[in-house]
Write a protein that holds these residues in place. Structure first.
Motif, PDB file in Angstrom:
ATOM      1  N   GLU A 115       0.823  -1.213   0.000  1.00  0.00           N
ATOM      2  CA  GLU A 115       0.000   0.000   0.000  1.00  0.00           C
ATOM      3  C   GLU A 115       0.863   1.273   0.000  1.00  0.00           C
ATOM      4  OE1 GLU A 115      -3.967  -1.718   2.304  1.00  0.00           O
ATOM      5  OE2 GLU A 115      -2.610  -0.279   3.295  1.00  0.00           O
ATOM      6  N   ALA A 169       2.538   1.541  -3.213  1.00  0.00           N
ATOM      7  CA  ALA A 169       1.584   1.950  -4.262  1.00  0.00           C
ATOM      8  C   ALA A 169       1.347   3.452  -4.268  1.00  0.00           C
ATOM      9  CB  ALA A 169       0.274   1.201  -4.080  1.00  0.00           C
ATOM     10  N   LYS A 180       2.324   5.654  -7.372  1.00  0.00           N
ATOM     11  CA  LYS A 180       1.279   6.416  -8.082  1.00  0.00           C
ATOM     12  C   LYS A 180       1.709   7.860  -8.318  1.00  0.00           C
ATOM     13  CE  LYS A 180      -3.582   7.675  -7.853  1.00  0.00           C
ATOM     14  NZ  LYS A 180      -4.832   7.577  -7.067  1.00  0.00           N
ATOM     15  N   ARG A 208       3.812  -3.178  -8.901  1.00  0.00           N
ATOM     16  CA  ARG A 208       4.062  -1.729  -8.947  1.00  0.00           C
ATOM     17  C   ARG A 208       4.089  -1.222 -10.390  1.00  0.00           C
ATOM     18  NH1 ARG A 208       9.366   0.080  -5.985  1.00  0.00           N
ATOM     19  NH2 ARG A 208      10.176  -1.318  -7.597  1.00  0.00           N
ATOM     20  N   GLN A 262       2.552  -2.531 -12.844  1.00  0.00           N
ATOM     21  CA  GLN A 262       1.176  -2.578 -13.333  1.00  0.00           C
ATOM     22  C   GLN A 262       0.387  -1.339 -12.886  1.00  0.00           C
ATOM     23  OE1 GLN A 262      -1.252  -5.560 -11.518  1.00  0.00           O
ATOM     24  NE2 GLN A 262      -2.676  -5.686 -13.253  1.00  0.00           N
ATOM     25  N   GLN A 263       0.591  -0.932 -11.649  1.00  0.00           N
ATOM     26  CA  GLN A 263      -0.118   0.237 -11.154  1.00  0.00           C
ATOM     27  C   GLN A 263       0.282   1.508 -11.904  1.00  0.00           C
ATOM     28  OE1 GLN A 263       0.614   0.365  -6.953  1.00  0.00           O
ATOM     29  NE2 GLN A 263      -0.765  -1.363  -6.494  1.00  0.00           N
ATOM     30  N   GLN A 283      -1.378   1.381 -15.243  1.00  0.00           N
ATOM     31  CA  GLN A 283      -2.819   1.523 -15.101  1.00  0.00           C
ATOM     32  C   GLN A 283      -3.206   2.953 -14.776  1.00  0.00           C
ATOM     33  OE1 GLN A 283      -4.445  -1.202 -12.245  1.00  0.00           O
ATOM     34  NE2 GLN A 283      -6.566  -0.805 -12.830  1.00  0.00           N
ATOM     35  N   ALA A 284      -2.390   3.636 -13.953  1.00  0.00           N
ATOM     36  CA  ALA A 284      -2.659   5.042 -13.638  1.00  0.00           C
ATOM     37  C   ALA A 284      -2.555   5.914 -14.889  1.00  0.00           C
ATOM     38  CB  ALA A 284      -1.685   5.523 -12.562  1.00  0.00           C
TER      39      ALA A 284
END
Length: 788
Positions: free
Chosen positions: A315, A318, A322, A447, A449-450, A453-454
């Motif tokens: 978390e 992330a 982000k 990470r 992937q995030q 995706q963002a």
């Protein structure tokens, strides 16, 4: 010998210029005496006005009204739930800016090309040419309208078998219905016949003009104005000879203006959507690749659920990743914008909605996009070497430098923020390294992937915003009053045309009469005498049609005889007890001898003894006018000391009481004889014998004899002849009085002719107003009507 002196300078001071009332009556008299010319010219002016109104093609005002979006005046047309998104694509224009846009030649050119306004039709009848909107023929251009280099007026002559003949100056072309043909200097055309002509008295014509001249002509008849500064409305007016066609042209112009306005907004939106689609495609592929790696990693390692510690670390990681992803996304966008701005050879529209909201960068981007669009419009009709294009290019270059500097500053701030997030992320990473290797590998893939995706979500949101904004784009103007032609024509104005024709018709004779009066240098009226002289007028003698020199007799009752009697009466007051009169004038031919003879007879009718002395020693004329033989006279008496007075006095033959002393032989020294002591003795002796002595002297404007004789006279009568004496010559008697050379001087106006008008009955003593009173009517023959 001389009578009591009168102060003639004081008498001259009493005379004043004619009053305004006299001038007005004089003008009225001139107008009334020439009424037929004013009537004729007035009718001619009205006739010209009638033909102008009858055969002039009327022009009509075509009016329309727009309302423009202007925040300053509350004219926002995008007041809707999506209005804020539609404003993303560009800034709103003020009323003043839209007025200038509507006046541009490029907008007028689009309308001219769309409506083919460079081709017009007309019908020529017996007297004039009339433009028409729906002719039986239609000419279609197949080549580029820019190929038309000059203007041609063609006469369409129908022929047999569907053929037509086009005639113009130096051009005669036989064409077939619907068949393409070429005209040098104009291009390729095709002629159709829509209907059969019904009138055979005239012919139809078509005019083909160049696009530039058509734009220039329509621009002159087109006006844009803001009549009310408090509202955001624009009034459009087009002057056209065909109301329906004018409405169509103005409507087309407004449509082209709205299309151009929407096009400018959509260009920015389409550029932004294209950029986002390109980035979405790339991010989608990257995100799919990361997800495939995660799926394969789990299968290979048979990874189960991560524990609570891994969950917390993930978390935290992330959150940092982000932030790093957002920073990298914005840095990628900055790199893309930098690549857009780096292309100096072909400036492109820069997307304006892919970065975080930055007021300075948004304003620079909006201005940059406006200049790029303006440059593209200018390049449609101009080259890059055009000063207007170079000016816009220089402005784009300046804005590009400012935008690059702004992007650089934003990039440095993002890199600093990214470095801070990387440091925090590294701390979490060091903690993650303590977890098992399998779990750490999974975290790295998750990470990544995030991050992808963002980026994908961010670009997808911007794509939706831009697409909605483009859909919500509306024109910043709206028609609130559609184009309508006036019922009455703008010109010709009937009342004004008739009034102008009448005024011009009346002004022509008035101008000619004024020029005639201005250019006339001779005495024509009493007013001319009063304006140029301050001396009193003793009498006026009318023009006589009789050939006899003596027109006065005991039984005569003619107007001219009564005028001499009136002058005799006035003379009693002028002489004031004197008896010697001197007759002179400005030049020969003004009637001195004629007036002297008749005045002498008039005085003799009172049973007075009158003597006429012919003292014009240079050019005597009384003897010849009386029909007498020349004999001894004044010159003989002065030269010969032994000659007695009785030898030179002789009866005149005009009246028993009128005697004459002739001039005698013409001497070489007349001036010396006039001042001789014998002359003084002669005058003194004659004064004792006669009641009146009349001296006929030479013109004072030519010799000084009259000035020399004035020493013997009690009064001087100065002859002025109408239509003969020059106005400038009236200064002579005035100067003689002011310089005390001859005093006093009275004017006698001779040969006054009745020409009508105000001065026909104006006079001193007995004038024309006396009429034919007391005369026997002379019967005229019917064919002598002009003597009436």
């Amino acid at each position: 010998m001389k009578s009591k002196n009168i102060d003639w300078e004081d008498e001259a001071d009493l005379s004043t210029n004619p009053s305004s009332d006299t001038d007005f009556r004089r003008i009225i008299g001139i107008v009334l005496s020439n009424w037929y010319w004013f009537l004729l010219c007035g009718l001619i002016g009205l006739a010209f006005s009638f033909f102008k109104v009858r055969y002039s093609v009327p022009s009509y005002n075509i009016r329309a009204k727009l309302i423009v979006s202007d925040d300053k005046k509350g004219g926002d047309l995008s007041a809707s739930p999506l209005g804020e998104l539609s404003g993303i694509m560009g800034t709103k224009s003020s009323v003043e800016n839209e007025v200038e846009v509507l006046k541009t030649s490029d907008l007028m050119r689009e309308m001219v090309l769309a409506e083919q306004a460079f081709i017009t039709y007309s019908y020529t009848g017996k007297f004039h040419k009339v433009p028409i909107m729906a002719p039986p023929y239609k000419l279609e251009i197949l080549s580029s309208p820019d190929s038309i280099s000059t203007t041609y007026d063609f006469k369409i002559i129908p022929g047999d078998k569907g053929r037509f003949k086009l005639e113009s100056e130096g051009i005669s072309k036989s064409v077939k219905h619907g068949e393409a043909f070429l005209i040098d200097g104009l291009g390729t055309f095709r002629l159709y016949q829509n209907a059969s002509p019904t009138d055979a008295e005239g012919y139809y014509g078509v005019r083909v003009a160049s696009v530039r001249s058509t734009i220039s002509g329509l621009s002159k008849s087109f006006s844009v104005s803001v009549t009310n500064k408090n509202v955001s409305t624009i009034d459009l007016t087009l002057v056209h000879q065909l109301p329906k066609q004018g409405e169509r042209l103005l409507k087309s112009l407004i449509e082209k203006y709205v299309e151009r306005n929407l096009h400018d907004k959509n260009v920015v939106a389409d550029s932004t959507l294209s950029f986002i689609n390109e980035r979405l495609s790339k991010i989608t592929d990257e995100l799919a690749g990361v997800e495939d790696r995660i799926s394969g990693y789990k299968q290979n390692t048979q990874l189960a659920d991560i524990g609570e510690q891994s969950r917390i670390l993930l978390e935290n990681s992330a959150n940092y990743t982000k932030s790093i992803a957002e920073a990298e996304t914005q840095l990628s966008a900055l790199d893309a914008i930098t690549s857009y701005l780096s292309d100096t050879r072909n400036p492109r529209v820069v997307p304006s909605s892919i970065l975080a909201q930055d007021g300075t960068f948004a304003a620079l981007t909006s201005k940059y996009n406006e200049l790029v669009l303006q440059r593209e419009r200018l390049l449609l009709a101009n080259t890059e070497d055009n000063p207007l294009v170079q000016n816009v290019t220089n402005q784009i270059a300046g804005l590009r430098d400012d935008m690059i500097a702004n992007v650089g500053s934003t990039r440095r701030q993002l890199e600093l923020a990214k470095q801070n997030q990387v440091q925090l992320s590294n701390r979490v990473t060091s903690q993650i390294q303590r977890v098992p290797t399998i779990e750490r590998g999974y975290i790295d893939l998750a990470r990544l992937q995030q991050i992808k995706q963002a980026q994908y979500i961010f670009l997808q949101e911007k794509w939706e915003e831009t697409a909605i904004g483009r859909t919500a784009n509306v024109s910043n103007s709206k028609i609130i009053d559609s184009p309508k032609g006036d019922v009455l024509p703008f010109e010709p104005k009937r009342r004004m045309t008739y009034a102008l024709g009448l005024v011009l018709g009346l002004a022509i004779p008035a101008l000619l009469l004024w020029l005639k009066d201005l250019l006339n240098v001779r005495i024509q009226s009493i007013d001319d005498i009063e304006r140029n002289s301050s001396l009193p007028i003793l009498g006026m003698i009318a023009h006589s049609e009789e050939h006899d020199q003596v027109v006065v007799s005991k039984t005569s009752r003619s107007p001219i005889a009564e005028q001499f009697r009136a002058m005799r009466t006035n003379l009693e007051f002028a002489l004031n007890g004197g008896k010697i009169l001197l007759f002179t004038s400005s030049m020969s031919g003004e009637g001195k001898s004629y007036v002297a003879l008749n005045l002498a007879v008039t005085l003799a009718l009172l049973d007075k003894k009158v003597l006429i002395m012919e003292l014009d020693l240079r050019k005597p004329s009384i003897t010849s006018k009386l029909g007498l033989l020349a004999g001894s006279g004044f010159s003989h008496y002065v030269v010969r000391q032994d000659m007695r007075l009785e030898e030179i006095i002789m009866p005149s033959g005009a009246h028993e009481n009128v005697d004459l002393i002739q001039a005698g032989a013409i001497p070489p020294n007349p001036a010396e004889l006039l001042v001789h002591h014998r002359t003084q003795e002669l005058v003194r002796e004659l004064s004792k014998r006669y009641d009146y002595i009349l001296m006929d002297a030479p013109p004072v404007g030519m010799v000084t004899d009259a000035q020399l004789l004035s020493r013997y006279a009690d009064s001087c009568l100065y002859l002025v002849r109408q239509g003969f004496t020059y106005k400038e010559q009236l200064r002579i008697p005035n100067e003689l009085v002011l310089s005390n050379k001859i005093k006093p001087i009275h004017l006698i106006v001779n040969d006054v002719q009745k020409k009508g008008g105000y001065y026909s009955g104006y006079g001193y003593g007995y004038g024309y107003g006396y009429g034919d009173y007391g005369q026997e009517e002379k019967r005229r023959k019917r064919w002598q009507f002009w003597k009436k």
